[in-house]
Design an enzyme around this catalytic site. Structure first.
Site, PDB file in Angstrom:
ATOM      1  N   ASP A   1      -2.661   1.315   6.879  1.00 56.64           N
ATOM      2  CA  ASP A   1      -1.823   1.027   5.699  1.00 56.64           C
ATOM      3  C   ASP A   1      -1.366  -0.429   5.700  1.00 56.64           C
ATOM      4  OD1 ASP A   1      -1.275   4.056   4.886  1.00 56.64           O
ATOM      5  OD2 ASP A   1      -0.943   3.838   7.042  1.00 56.64           O
TER       6      ASP A   1
ATOM      7  N   ASP B   1       0.882  -1.163   0.000  1.00 56.25           N
ATOM      8  CA  ASP B   1       0.000   0.000   0.000  1.00 56.25           C
ATOM      9  C   ASP B   1       0.923   1.216   0.000  1.00 56.25           C
ATOM     10  OD1 ASP B   1      -2.361   1.556   0.183  1.00 56.25           O
ATOM     11  OD2 ASP B   1      -2.075   1.738   2.342  1.00 56.25           O
TER      12      ASP B   1
ATOM     13  N   GLU C   1      -1.025  -1.370  -4.880  1.00 56.77           N
ATOM     14  CA  GLU C   1      -2.244  -0.593  -5.130  1.00 56.77           C
ATOM     15  C   GLU C   1      -2.021   0.327  -6.311  1.00 56.77           C
ATOM     16  OE1 GLU C   1      -4.130   2.968  -2.854  1.00 56.77           O
ATOM     17  OE2 GLU C   1      -4.923   1.108  -1.967  1.00 56.77           O
TER      18      GLU C   1
END
Length: 176
Positions: free
Chosen positions: A141, A7, A68
């Site tokens: 996160d 992330d 991501e």
């Protein structure tokens, strides 16, 4: 299959590794974040993220990396930092010859919760349940990185096998 989820972020880059395959219980391998100082120079921050991701790749030894996909936000500065951190993750994985998949936030949310509009708390709760953890991974996160890894195991593995089968069939057709 062991997947490392990333992330991306300049201040906190969430990292998580999960092992499993569709239809079987998933197993947490590791979870955490790489942090950089918000007052540090950009180059210093990117080097810190690279070092952290490289260490994770050494320790976790994933079969694939799921990052991501950066999406448009109103804050261009935030999106640029996120994109730069994502680029570092892709670079580190590619340097090792690892397959990299990019998953959108809504794709991950839909895979984990069934809704592409789920909030961070819902993601964290489902990651906790799916990995049978005693408590929700923090910060968010880290939970998001695990969600990326889970999404890739459930969706990416099948997508990769379909793409390989299609490529193989196409090669046979061309050879005829």
């Amino acid at each position: 299959m062991r997947v490392m989820g990333v992330d991306p972020g300049l201040t906190r880059c969430g990292l998580g590794a999960v092992e499993g395959r569709p239809g079987t219980p998933l197993k947490l391998v590791a979870v955490g974040v790489v942090r950089t100082g918000s007052d540090d120079e950009l180059g210093t921050r990117l080097v810190g993220i690279e070092a952290g991701i490289e260490q994770w790749l050494d320790d976790v030894r994933p079969d694939a990396v799921a990052v991501e996909r950066v999406f448009s936000q109103h804050n261009v500065r935030t999106v640029m930092g996120t994109a730069q951190a994502a680029g570092i993750a892709v670079l580190c994985a590619a340097r090792r010859g690892l397959p990299v998949a990019l998953h959108t936030p809504s794709e991950v949310k839909a895979a984990i919760t069934g809704s592409g509009t789920a909030d961070k708390k819902q993601i964290g709760a489902m990651v906790t349940r799916l990995l049978r953890l005693a408590e929700m991974p923090k910060p968010a996160d880290a939970a998001d990185a695990l969600a990326l890894a889970i999404c890739h195991i459930w969706r990416g593995g099948a997508q990769s096998r379909l793409a390989e089968a299609l490529a193989k069939a196409t090669r046979k057709d061309v050879a005829r």
